[in-house]
Design a protein around this motif. Structure first.
Motif, PDB file in Angstrom:
ATOM      1  N   ALA A  14       1.568  41.098  43.586  1.00 31.48           N
ATOM      2  CA  ALA A  14       1.741  39.708  43.146  1.00 31.48           C
ATOM      3  C   ALA A  14       0.571  39.303  42.259  1.00 31.48           C
ATOM      4  CB  ALA A  14       1.835  38.786  44.359  1.00 31.48           C
ATOM      5  N   GLU A  15      -0.610  39.757  42.623  1.00 30.90           N
ATOM      6  CA  GLU A  15      -1.803  39.436  41.819  1.00 30.90           C
ATOM      7  C   GLU A  15      -1.693  40.015  40.412  1.00 30.90           C
ATOM      8  OE1 GLU A  15      -5.831  40.311  43.394  1.00 30.90           O
ATOM      9  OE2 GLU A  15      -5.018  39.256  45.157  1.00 30.90           O
ATOM     10  N   ILE A  16      -1.241  41.256  40.353  1.00 27.43           N
ATOM     11  CA  ILE A  16      -1.077  41.901  39.038  1.00 27.43           C
ATOM     12  C   ILE A  16      -0.074  41.115  38.207  1.00 27.43           C
ATOM     13  CG2 ILE A  16      -0.200  43.975  37.856  1.00 27.43           C
ATOM     14  CD1 ILE A  16      -1.248  45.606  40.253  1.00 27.43           C
ATOM     15  N   LEU A  17       1.043  40.753  38.851  1.00 22.55           N
ATOM     16  CA  LEU A  17       2.101  40.032  38.129  1.00 22.55           C
ATOM     17  C   LEU A  17       1.544  38.738  37.526  1.00 22.55           C
ATOM     18  CD1 LEU A  17       5.739  39.688  39.311  1.00 22.55           C
ATOM     19  CD2 LEU A  17       4.560  37.662  38.518  1.00 22.55           C
ATOM     20  N   GLU A  24      12.579  37.886  33.946  1.00 29.29           N
ATOM     21  CA  GLU A  24      12.338  39.304  34.161  1.00 29.29           C
ATOM     22  C   GLU A  24      11.519  39.899  33.013  1.00 29.29           C
ATOM     23  OE1 GLU A  24      12.959  41.137  36.891  1.00 29.29           O
ATOM     24  OE2 GLU A  24      11.890  42.674  35.747  1.00 29.29           O
ATOM     25  N   LYS A  25      11.885  39.494  31.812  1.00 27.34           N
ATOM     26  CA  LYS A  25      11.211  40.017  30.626  1.00 27.34           C
ATOM     27  C   LYS A  25       9.746  39.599  30.604  1.00 27.34           C
ATOM     28  CE  LYS A  25      13.342  41.401  26.451  1.00 27.34           C
ATOM     29  NZ  LYS A  25      14.556  41.154  25.736  1.00 27.34           N
ATOM     30  N   VAL A  26       9.521  38.325  30.891  1.00 27.75           N
ATOM     31  CA  VAL A  26       8.168  37.780  30.785  1.00 27.75           C
ATOM     32  C   VAL A  26       7.287  38.249  31.949  1.00 27.75           C
ATOM     33  CG1 VAL A  26       6.846  35.641  30.849  1.00 27.75           C
ATOM     34  CG2 VAL A  26       8.898  35.775  29.458  1.00 27.75           C
ATOM     35  N   ALA A  27       7.860  38.287  33.160  1.00 27.45           N
ATOM     36  CA  ALA A  27       7.011  38.571  34.328  1.00 27.45           C
ATOM     37  C   ALA A  27       7.159  39.997  34.862  1.00 27.45           C
ATOM     38  CB  ALA A  27       7.329  37.562  35.429  1.00 27.45           C
ATOM     39  N   ARG A  28       8.100  40.759  34.361  1.00 20.11           N
ATOM     40  CA  ARG A  28       8.320  42.150  34.800  1.00 20.11           C
ATOM     41  C   ARG A  28       8.404  42.246  36.332  1.00 20.11           C
ATOM     42  NH1 ARG A  28       5.506  46.706  33.492  1.00 20.11           N
ATOM     43  NH2 ARG A  28       3.513  45.776  34.025  1.00 20.11           N
ATOM     44  N   ILE A  29       9.228  41.369  36.910  1.00 16.84           N
ATOM     45  CA  ILE A  29       9.289  41.282  38.374  1.00 16.84           C
ATOM     46  C   ILE A  29       9.739  42.610  38.995  1.00 16.84           C
ATOM     47  CG2 ILE A  29      10.348  40.064  40.329  1.00 16.84           C
ATOM     48  CD1 ILE A  29      10.754  37.684  38.317  1.00 16.84           C
ATOM     49  N   ALA A  30      10.848  43.152  38.472  1.00 16.44           N
ATOM     50  CA  ALA A  30      11.383  44.387  39.065  1.00 16.44           C
ATOM     51  C   ALA A  30      10.403  45.540  38.898  1.00 16.44           C
ATOM     52  CB  ALA A  30      12.728  44.736  38.432  1.00 16.44           C
ATOM     53  N   GLU A  31       9.827  45.643  37.692  1.00 20.48           N
ATOM     54  CA  GLU A  31       8.915  46.776  37.451  1.00 20.48           C
ATOM     55  C   GLU A  31       7.671  46.702  38.333  1.00 20.48           C
ATOM     56  OE1 GLU A  31       8.007  47.693  33.174  1.00 20.48           O
ATOM     57  OE2 GLU A  31       9.755  46.392  32.959  1.00 20.48           O
ATOM     58  N   GLY A  35       9.089  46.114  42.305  1.00 16.21           N
ATOM     59  CA  GLY A  35      10.138  46.996  42.806  1.00 16.21           C
ATOM     60  C   GLY A  35      11.346  46.227  43.317  1.00 16.21           C
ATOM     61  N   ARG A  36      11.321  44.902  43.202  1.00 15.23           N
ATOM     62  CA  ARG A  36      12.442  44.088  43.699  1.00 15.23           C
ATOM     63  C   ARG A  36      13.404  43.762  42.559  1.00 15.23           C
ATOM     64  NH1 ARG A  36      10.845  41.393  48.286  1.00 15.23           N
ATOM     65  NH2 ARG A  36       9.397  42.722  49.404  1.00 15.23           N
ATOM     66  N   LYS A  37      14.632  44.165  42.734  1.00 16.78           N
ATOM     67  CA  LYS A  37      15.618  43.909  41.668  1.00 16.78           C
ATOM     68  C   LYS A  37      16.302  42.560  41.844  1.00 16.78           C
ATOM     69  CE  LYS A  37      16.435  48.352  39.709  1.00 16.78           C
ATOM     70  NZ  LYS A  37      15.617  49.240  40.567  1.00 16.78           N
ATOM     71  N   VAL A  38      16.455  42.141  43.106  1.00 12.94           N
ATOM     72  CA  VAL A  38      17.113  40.850  43.352  1.00 12.94           C
ATOM     73  C   VAL A  38      16.273  40.028  44.345  1.00 12.94           C
ATOM     74  CG1 VAL A  38      19.517  41.501  42.916  1.00 12.94           C
ATOM     75  CG2 VAL A  38      18.497  41.980  45.141  1.00 12.94           C
TER      76      VAL A  38
END
Ligand code: VG1
Ligand code: CO
Length: 545
Positions: A427-430, A527-534, A537-540
């Motif tokens: 979360a910190e990295i994000l 998703e694009k801005v925060a790269r949540i899945a990458e 690892g959470r897709k939804v």
């Protein structure tokens, strides 16, 4: 009365979050842990000697143990009297009502609100000031600072006060009054709404409501007010006995955790026309019509737009306030009424000054918290009674009232996506990446639209000038749509990422498009801005509300 001074050493991480200190029961029940935190609160008070403290909680596991300890520490620090709810019960709004009505010095509320309870789950504690509202950030920062240097706490010997019986006892010189947890609060609500009219609605043959107390604190309040004062048939309140573990459930009134209520309202055979629920400590609310869930941000806007129907507010609203991630539906109502709309950081403590100064009459959050200047906390049953009062006057179903609201003001299509229990480091990295990108986002084109501005929300309190920064990353699009990213400040495990998505739709022909469809381009932008899945690892998301 013997005051015992006990040597102690600091525990790391006793930093209050959005609403008090929340930790696992296993953490709270370590010897000295609760004591250190309570002493750190008391060490930051000034002039409590001889004054009154209000004490109670949502009845969750460890509530009873904590209350006995706090009573003994209150005596040691010199309080003259403690008003404690019978069986240790006080909902958050009721505690606020008692503090205000009795002119108490302050209050301690034991709750982790919507977090699950039980030996393996969460406990929490927060301090409220004499105005009945949560202590501000300056105070909670000072408490945290104290927890890091504390070397002793003071307590009197065990007293084991019987909390089951109403009445007075003493711990040394300190009076302990076990009070009815409902009375002051019920009286206050009765002074705000048209109870006769609501009782009339509840007696109509075609109207049936269900209130789901989710095995949490509002059971006794709902029984007394809805079924008692207002005459709703018994059985209207379900799951109405507070249980230490909330029946193993998650006392958060949203479509996921209150699914049973939502299903009942979608079943014509149930005959139900109105459903409502509240959370662990009774300050949140959920409003459900027949096959129709009212989003909390819409509920707040409808409440504001219908103020004329409610006796306490009919003369006019001074202003309204919402937390930053809450949808801008409220702003549209305020604009039409010609009153100010304040935007604050997440957490009820930021509304306190606006309410005290008479700048705001109604306040709310997207997380299902709504309230007014009658208290300094959000108030679940207040919102339910407000809706009942509207329904009693308008004689229309819930969904029609909301749809008409959209037709008039346009619809702020809205959703919150929660990713729970993410590794804190991820979360910190994000957020580090996101914050770094902020200056480059303005002008960028996405399918959802062009970015007008991007920032990290910073709030300056208009009353005392205090500043709170880093309150949520906002990406604002040119058409008024927005995506907001925040980390939860109430969780006890890892980090919870909240992504708030909002798009304004003026055209009534588009109001019925499913929310997820309308928001899909914003989800893609997030998703694009925060790269949540990458990154995580959470897709939804785990919860969509
Ligand atoms: C959440 C909500 C916030 C609310 C807070 C306390 O905080 O988002 O709006 O004020 O809980 O609510 P966070 O930091 O987890 O997003 V509770 O029901 O204590 O009654
Ligand atoms: Co709550």
């Amino acid at each position: 009365m013997n005051i015992i001074t006990v040597a102690t050493t600091p525990f790391p991480g006793q930093k209050p979050g959005t609403s008090g200190l929340r930790k696992k029961v296993k953490v709270f029940s370590q010897p000295g842990y609760l004591e250190n935190f309570v002493q750190s609160i008391f060490d930051n008070l000034n002039g409590q000697q001889g004054k009154t403290l209000v004490l109670g909680g949502d009845g969750r596991y460890f509530n009873d143990v904590a209350i006995q300890i706090i009573l003994r520490m209150a005596a040691a620090t010199g309080f003259g009297r403690v008003l404690v709810g019978q069986n240790g019960i006080l909902s958050t709004p009721a505690a606020s009502a008692v503090i205000r009505k009795r002119g108490a010095f302050g209050g301690i509320i034991l709750s982790a609100s919507h977090n699950p309870g039980g030996p393996d789950d969460d406990f929490g504690i927060k301090y409220n000031l004499g105005n009945g509202g949560p202590a501000n950030e300056t105070f909670t920062d000072a408490v945290y600072a104290r927890t890091r240097e504390i070397s002793a706490y003071r307590i009197v010997e065990p007293a084991d006060i019987d909390l089951a019986c109403l009445g007075e006892t003493h711990i040394g010189a300190m009076r302990v009054s076990v009070i009815d947890p409902v009375a002051d609060y019920a009286e206050l609500l009765e002074s705000l709404f048209d109870f006769e009219r609501i009782a009339g609605l509840l007696a109509r043959p075609g109207f049936r409501m269900r209130f789901d107390a989710m095995h949490a604190v509002n059971g006794p309040y709902a029984h007394a007010i809805l079924e008692g004062c207002l005459g709703a048939p018994s059985g209207t309140v379900v799951n109405g006995t507070p249980l230490p573990d909330f029946g193993g459930g998650h006392p958060d009134p949203n479509p996921v955790y209150a699914a049973e209520l939502v299903t009942a309202l979608a079943d014509p055979a149930s005959g139900l026309s109105f459903g409502a629920a509240s959370d662990g400590d009774g300050d949140r609310n959920m409003i459900v019509g027949r096959s129709f869930i009212v989003s909390p941000s819409d509920s707040l806007a409808v409440i504001a737009a219908n103020y004329k129907l409610i006796p306490a507010y009919a003369e006019g609203l001074a202003g309204v306030a919402r937390s930053m991630p809450t949808s801008c539906a409220l702003d549209r109502v305020a604009a039409e009424l010609g009153i100010p709309c304040y935007e604050t950081p997440t957490g009820w403590k930021y509304f306190g000054n606006l309410l005290d100064a008479g700048k705001a009459t109604l306040c709310g959050e997207e997380s299902a918290g709504t309230g007014s200047n009658h208290l300094r906390e959000k108030d679940g049953l207040w919102a339910v009674l407000y809706w009942l009062n509207i329904l009693a006057c308008r004689d229309e179903p819930v969904d029609r009232i909301v749809r008409e609201h959209w037709r008039h003001f346009g619809r702020n299509v809205y959703a919150r996506h929660d990713y729970e229990g993410i590794e804190a480091a991820k979360a910190e990295i994000l957020f580090a990446e996101l914050r770094q990108k902020l200056p480059t986002l303005a002008g960028m084109e996405f399918v959802a639209g062009r970015v007008k501005a991007a920032d990290d929300f910073c709030y300056t309190d208009p009353v005392d000038g205090s500043r709170s920064d880093k309150q949520g990353v906002r990406v604002l699009l040119e058409d008024g749509s927005r995506v907001v990213f925040r980390l939860s400040g109430t969780g006890t495990e890892g980090a919870t990422l909240r992504v708030y998505l909002e798009r304004y739709v003026a055209d009534p022909a588009l109001h019925e498009i499913p929310v997820q469809e309308a928001l899909a381009p914003l989800v893609a932008l997030a998703e694009k801005v925060a790269r949540i899945a990458e990154i995580t690892g959470r897709k939804v998301p785990d919860v969509i509300s």
